[in-house]
Design a protein around this motif. Structure first.
Motif, PDB file in Angstrom:
ATOM      1  N   UNK A  92       0.752  -1.098  -0.041  1.00 47.03           N
ATOM      2  CA  UNK A  92       0.013   0.008   0.014  1.00 47.03           C
ATOM      3  C   UNK A  92       0.960   1.214   0.036  1.00 47.03           C
ATOM      4  N   UNK A  93       0.097   2.360  -0.193  1.00 44.40           N
ATOM      5  CA  UNK A  93       1.010   3.629  -0.204  1.00 44.40           C
ATOM      6  C   UNK A  93       0.552   4.476  -1.345  1.00 44.40           C
ATOM      7  N   UNK A  94       1.013   5.767  -1.318  1.00 48.87           N
ATOM      8  CA  UNK A  94       0.759   6.685  -2.317  1.00 48.87           C
ATOM      9  C   UNK A  94       2.072   6.731  -3.248  1.00 48.87           C
ATOM     10  N   UNK A  95       2.353   6.248  -4.494  1.00 50.52           N
ATOM     11  CA  UNK A  95       3.345   6.275  -5.278  1.00 50.52           C
ATOM     12  C   UNK A  95       3.912   7.726  -5.760  1.00 50.52           C
ATOM     13  N   UNK A  96       5.049   7.870  -5.650  1.00 50.88           N
ATOM     14  CA  UNK A  96       5.571   9.382  -5.711  1.00 50.88           C
ATOM     15  C   UNK A  96       6.127   9.666  -7.260  1.00 50.88           C
ATOM     16  N   UNK A  97       6.314   8.562  -7.976  1.00 52.39           N
ATOM     17  CA  UNK A  97       6.845   9.010  -9.319  1.00 52.39           C
ATOM     18  C   UNK A  97       6.368   7.702 -10.400  1.00 52.39           C
ATOM     19  N   UNK A  98       6.513   8.109 -11.783  1.00 52.30           N
ATOM     20  CA  UNK A  98       6.157   7.127 -12.699  1.00 52.30           C
ATOM     21  C   UNK A  98       7.145   6.153 -12.925  1.00 52.30           C
ATOM     22  N   UNK A  99       6.819   5.082 -13.384  1.00 47.75           N
ATOM     23  CA  UNK A  99       7.678   4.037 -13.489  1.00 47.75           C
ATOM     24  C   UNK A  99       7.404   2.713 -13.025  1.00 47.75           C
ATOM     25  N   UNK A 100       8.219   1.669 -13.169  1.00 47.02           N
ATOM     26  CA  UNK A 100       7.977   0.481 -12.653  1.00 47.02           C
ATOM     27  C   UNK A 100       8.636   0.228 -11.328  1.00 47.02           C
ATOM     28  N   UNK A 101       8.029  -0.323 -10.368  1.00 47.63           N
ATOM     29  CA  UNK A 101       8.617  -0.981  -8.944  1.00 47.63           C
ATOM     30  C   UNK A 101       8.512  -2.253  -8.802  1.00 47.63           C
ATOM     31  N   UNK A 102       9.667  -3.080  -8.701  1.00 45.48           N
ATOM     32  CA  UNK A 102       9.901  -4.224  -8.469  1.00 45.48           C
ATOM     33  C   UNK A 102       9.707  -4.627  -7.149  1.00 45.48           C
ATOM     34  N   UNK A 103       8.846  -5.547  -6.704  1.00 49.85           N
ATOM     35  CA  UNK A 103       8.454  -5.912  -5.403  1.00 49.85           C
ATOM     36  C   UNK A 103       8.699  -7.415  -5.243  1.00 49.85           C
ATOM     37  N   UNK A 104       9.629  -7.912  -4.553  1.00 47.38           N
ATOM     38  CA  UNK A 104      10.030  -9.357  -4.242  1.00 47.38           C
ATOM     39  C   UNK A 104       9.366  -9.798  -2.701  1.00 47.38           C
ATOM     40  N   UNK A 105       8.697 -10.689  -2.978  1.00 47.08           N
ATOM     41  CA  UNK A 105       7.981 -11.406  -1.595  1.00 47.08           C
ATOM     42  C   UNK A 105       8.728 -12.803  -1.636  1.00 47.08           C
ATOM     43  N   UNK A 106       9.299 -13.085  -0.537  1.00 47.72           N
ATOM     44  CA  UNK A 106      10.102 -14.310  -0.309  1.00 47.72           C
ATOM     45  C   UNK A 106      10.197 -14.811   1.121  1.00 47.72           C
ATOM     46  N   UNK A 107      10.462 -16.019   1.353  1.00 48.07           N
ATOM     47  CA  UNK A 107      10.337 -16.592   2.718  1.00 48.07           C
ATOM     48  C   UNK A 107      10.151 -18.146   2.688  1.00 48.07           C
TER      49      UNK A 107
END
Length: 127
Positions: A92-107
């Protein structure tokens, strides 16, 4: 932060000593991809890990690249669990800029065996 890595290291050493190690498997996620976001607008997406039990917070980890994007991640607790096990994450949140964000979930989770999971999602942020 250091405690998280120490706990993972100790678990790994314990598993190696016992002759087994986390096995990569399809833990399954409740989503295959993330919906697009927009700069300056609230974003929220729950992602559950569908296989195994995760009794402590070190079972679910993440990386966000680049950093300081306005997007944060918190762990979700399974409301149906008698022991308050973890079940996934809230992005969640409010994105600050345009583009791609990579989110890695692991465990890793526990079922009849220790199961490792690792998936990178891409959050596309539009203007």
């Amino acid at each position: 932060m250091l405690l998280k890595y120490v706990n993972l290291l100790l678990l790994g050493l314990l598993l190696l000593a016992s002759g087994c190690s986390p096995i990569p498997c399809d833990a399954g996620f409740s989503a295959d991809e993330l919906a697009e976001a927009a700069v300056g607008q609230q974003y929220s997406k729950k992602i559950e890990i569908l296989k195994g039990a995760m009794p402590n917070e070190n079972n679910i980890n993440w990386d966000i690249v680049p950093e300081n994007t306005g997007i944060t991640i918190t762990r979700l607790i399974d409301d149906n669990s008698r022991n308050s096990f973890y079940k996934g994450v809230l992005i969640s949140g409010v994105p600050k800029f345009q583009g791609n964000i990579a989110i890695r979930i692991y465990g890793f989770s526990y079922s009849s065996k220790t199961c490792a999971f690792d998936k990178t999602f891409t959050l596309k942020v539009n203007p």
